[in-house]
Design a protein around this motif. Structure first.
Motif, PDB file in Angstrom:
ATOM      1  N   GLY A 107      -7.794  26.333 -14.833  1.00 42.06           N
ATOM      2  CA  GLY A 107      -8.044  24.953 -14.398  1.00 42.06           C
ATOM      3  C   GLY A 107      -9.380  24.397 -14.868  1.00 42.06           C
ATOM      4  O   GLY A 107      -9.653  23.219 -14.685  1.00 42.06           O
ATOM      5  N   LEU A 108     -10.219  25.226 -15.469  1.00 42.58           N
ATOM      6  CA  LEU A 108     -11.536  24.740 -15.900  1.00 42.58           C
ATOM      7  C   LEU A 108     -11.499  24.014 -17.245  1.00 42.58           C
ATOM      8  O   LEU A 108     -12.503  23.453 -17.663  1.00 42.58           O
ATOM      9  CB  LEU A 108     -12.551  25.888 -15.968  1.00 42.58           C
ATOM     10  CG  LEU A 108     -13.136  26.358 -14.638  1.00 42.58           C
ATOM     11  CD1 LEU A 108     -14.125  27.485 -14.861  1.00 42.58           C
ATOM     12  CD2 LEU A 108     -13.801  25.214 -13.885  1.00 42.58           C
ATOM     13  N   GLU A 109     -10.313  24.009 -17.903  1.00 42.56           N
ATOM     14  CA  GLU A 109     -10.216  23.335 -19.211  1.00 42.56           C
ATOM     15  C   GLU A 109     -10.695  21.890 -19.107  1.00 42.56           C
ATOM     16  O   GLU A 109     -11.251  21.347 -20.060  1.00 42.56           O
ATOM     17  CB  GLU A 109      -8.776  23.293 -19.744  1.00 42.56           C
ATOM     18  CG  GLU A 109      -7.969  24.561 -19.611  1.00 42.56           C
ATOM     19  CD  GLU A 109      -7.453  24.828 -18.213  1.00 42.56           C
ATOM     20  OE1 GLU A 109      -6.924  23.905 -17.548  1.00 42.56           O
ATOM     21  OE2 GLU A 109      -7.577  25.982 -17.754  1.00 42.56           O
ATOM     22  N   LYS A 110     -10.475  21.288 -17.951  1.00 44.28           N
ATOM     23  CA  LYS A 110     -10.836  19.869 -17.817  1.00 44.28           C
ATOM     24  C   LYS A 110     -12.351  19.637 -17.902  1.00 44.28           C
ATOM     25  O   LYS A 110     -12.796  18.508 -17.998  1.00 44.28           O
ATOM     26  CB  LYS A 110     -10.264  19.296 -16.524  1.00 44.28           C
ATOM     27  CG  LYS A 110     -10.773  19.959 -15.256  1.00 44.28           C
ATOM     28  CD  LYS A 110     -10.135  19.314 -14.039  1.00 44.28           C
ATOM     29  CE  LYS A 110     -10.578  19.955 -12.750  1.00 44.28           C
ATOM     30  NZ  LYS A 110      -9.775  21.129 -12.387  1.00 44.28           N
ATOM     31  N   TYR A 111     -13.124  20.698 -17.875  1.00 40.69           N
ATOM     32  CA  TYR A 111     -14.579  20.564 -18.012  1.00 40.69           C
ATOM     33  C   TYR A 111     -15.054  20.840 -19.434  1.00 40.69           C
ATOM     34  O   TYR A 111     -16.247  20.812 -19.706  1.00 40.69           O
ATOM     35  CB  TYR A 111     -15.301  21.515 -17.055  1.00 40.69           C
ATOM     36  CG  TYR A 111     -15.161  21.124 -15.615  1.00 40.69           C
ATOM     37  CD1 TYR A 111     -15.933  20.091 -15.074  1.00 40.69           C
ATOM     38  CD2 TYR A 111     -14.256  21.769 -14.779  1.00 40.69           C
ATOM     39  CE1 TYR A 111     -15.805  19.722 -13.738  1.00 40.69           C
ATOM     40  CE2 TYR A 111     -14.127  21.406 -13.442  1.00 40.69           C
ATOM     41  CZ  TYR A 111     -14.905  20.385 -12.940  1.00 40.69           C
ATOM     42  OH  TYR A 111     -14.786  20.031 -11.625  1.00 40.69           O
ATOM     43  N   ASP A 112     -14.121  21.152 -20.345  1.00 36.26           N
ATOM     44  CA  ASP A 112     -14.523  21.420 -21.729  1.00 36.26           C
ATOM     45  C   ASP A 112     -15.354  20.261 -22.251  1.00 36.26           C
ATOM     46  O   ASP A 112     -14.954  19.108 -22.150  1.00 36.26           O
ATOM     47  CB  ASP A 112     -13.296  21.600 -22.632  1.00 36.26           C
ATOM     48  CG  ASP A 112     -12.593  22.930 -22.371  1.00 36.26           C
ATOM     49  OD1 ASP A 112     -13.147  23.748 -21.604  1.00 36.26           O
ATOM     50  OD2 ASP A 112     -11.501  23.133 -22.919  1.00 36.26           O
ATOM     51  N   GLY A 113     -16.513  20.574 -22.805  1.00 37.93           N
ATOM     52  CA  GLY A 113     -17.371  19.536 -23.335  1.00 37.93           C
ATOM     53  C   GLY A 113     -18.151  18.789 -22.259  1.00 37.93           C
ATOM     54  O   GLY A 113     -18.919  17.892 -22.553  1.00 37.93           O
ATOM     55  N   ALA A 168      -9.756  11.954 -11.910  1.00 45.77           N
ATOM     56  CA  ALA A 168     -11.033  11.987 -12.623  1.00 45.77           C
ATOM     57  C   ALA A 168     -10.811  12.232 -14.109  1.00 45.77           C
ATOM     58  O   ALA A 168      -9.984  13.054 -14.499  1.00 45.77           O
ATOM     59  CB  ALA A 168     -11.927  13.081 -12.037  1.00 45.77           C
ATOM     60  N   THR A 169     -11.556  11.511 -14.922  1.00 47.11           N
ATOM     61  CA  THR A 169     -11.495  11.700 -16.366  1.00 47.11           C
ATOM     62  C   THR A 169     -12.689  12.537 -16.801  1.00 47.11           C
ATOM     63  O   THR A 169     -13.617  12.751 -16.006  1.00 47.11           O
ATOM     64  CB  THR A 169     -11.591  10.337 -17.077  1.00 47.11           C
ATOM     65  OG1 THR A 169     -12.849   9.741 -16.699  1.00 47.11           O
ATOM     66  CG2 THR A 169     -10.457   9.412 -16.672  1.00 47.11           C
ATOM     67  N   LYS A 170     -12.688  12.981 -18.050  1.00 43.05           N
ATOM     68  CA  LYS A 170     -13.860  13.706 -18.579  1.00 43.05           C
ATOM     69  C   LYS A 170     -15.107  12.848 -18.431  1.00 43.05           C
ATOM     70  O   LYS A 170     -16.175  13.318 -18.064  1.00 43.05           O
ATOM     71  CB  LYS A 170     -13.657  14.052 -20.049  1.00 43.05           C
ATOM     72  CG  LYS A 170     -12.929  15.348 -20.195  1.00 43.05           C
ATOM     73  CD  LYS A 170     -13.189  16.058 -21.499  1.00 43.05           C
ATOM     74  CE  LYS A 170     -12.648  17.459 -21.309  1.00 43.05           C
ATOM     75  NZ  LYS A 170     -11.832  17.993 -22.314  1.00 43.05           N
TER      76      LYS A 170
END
Length: 144
Positions: A82-88, A49-51
């Motif tokens: 692991g939540l960095e991938k939800y930044d923004g 999954a991408t942003k």
């Protein structure tokens, strides 16, 4: 068994905790929808999954919830690794005093889970990876 139904005795206390943590008002006449992230595990740290695709998925999830119950989900984590991938993409809030875990998610289920709580405190929780339609269905049931 990945779905559980039950009742909490004190929804107003939960509302206050969540309001304080998320800095937003919770409508006591509407269901509370919580997406819960337990911390990093093989399920939620793999995948392609991408942003962009995450943004789309959660955008659709929120649109559906808005249509059914005129409310928004609250994103709660136990451990933010692991939540960095939800930044923004999404704003996550730390589980206030471990309350959500204690009430609904005593065990770590892979990926993430959700719970929908009706205005009377009845709830449906779902453990582990889920599709948007499960959240919509639970929201529909808990809105009635």
């Amino acid at each position: 068994m990945r779905e559980k139904r039950g009742k909490i005795t004190n929804r107003p206390v939960l509302e206050l905790l969540l309001e304080k943590q998320s800095n937003r008002e919770i409508d006591s006449t509407k269901p509370i929808i919580i997406v819960y992230y337990p911390g990093k595990d093989p399920c939620n740290s793999s995948g392609s999954a991408t942003k962009e695709s995450r943004k789309n998925w959660f955008g659709q999830l929120e649109d559906g919830i808005e249509q059914i119950a005129q409310t928004k989900p609250i994103y709660i984590y136990k451990d933010n690794d692991g939540l960095e991938k939800y930044d923004g993409v999404l704003t996550w809030y730390k589980d206030p005093e471990g309350t959500i875990e204690r009430l609904f998610f005593e065990n770590h289920y892979p990926c993430s889970s959700f719970v929908v709580i009706s205005k009377d405190g009845d709830y449906i929780s779902y453990f582990g990876e889920f599709g948007k339609n499960y959240v919509w269905e639970a929201t529909q049931i808990m809105s009635e």
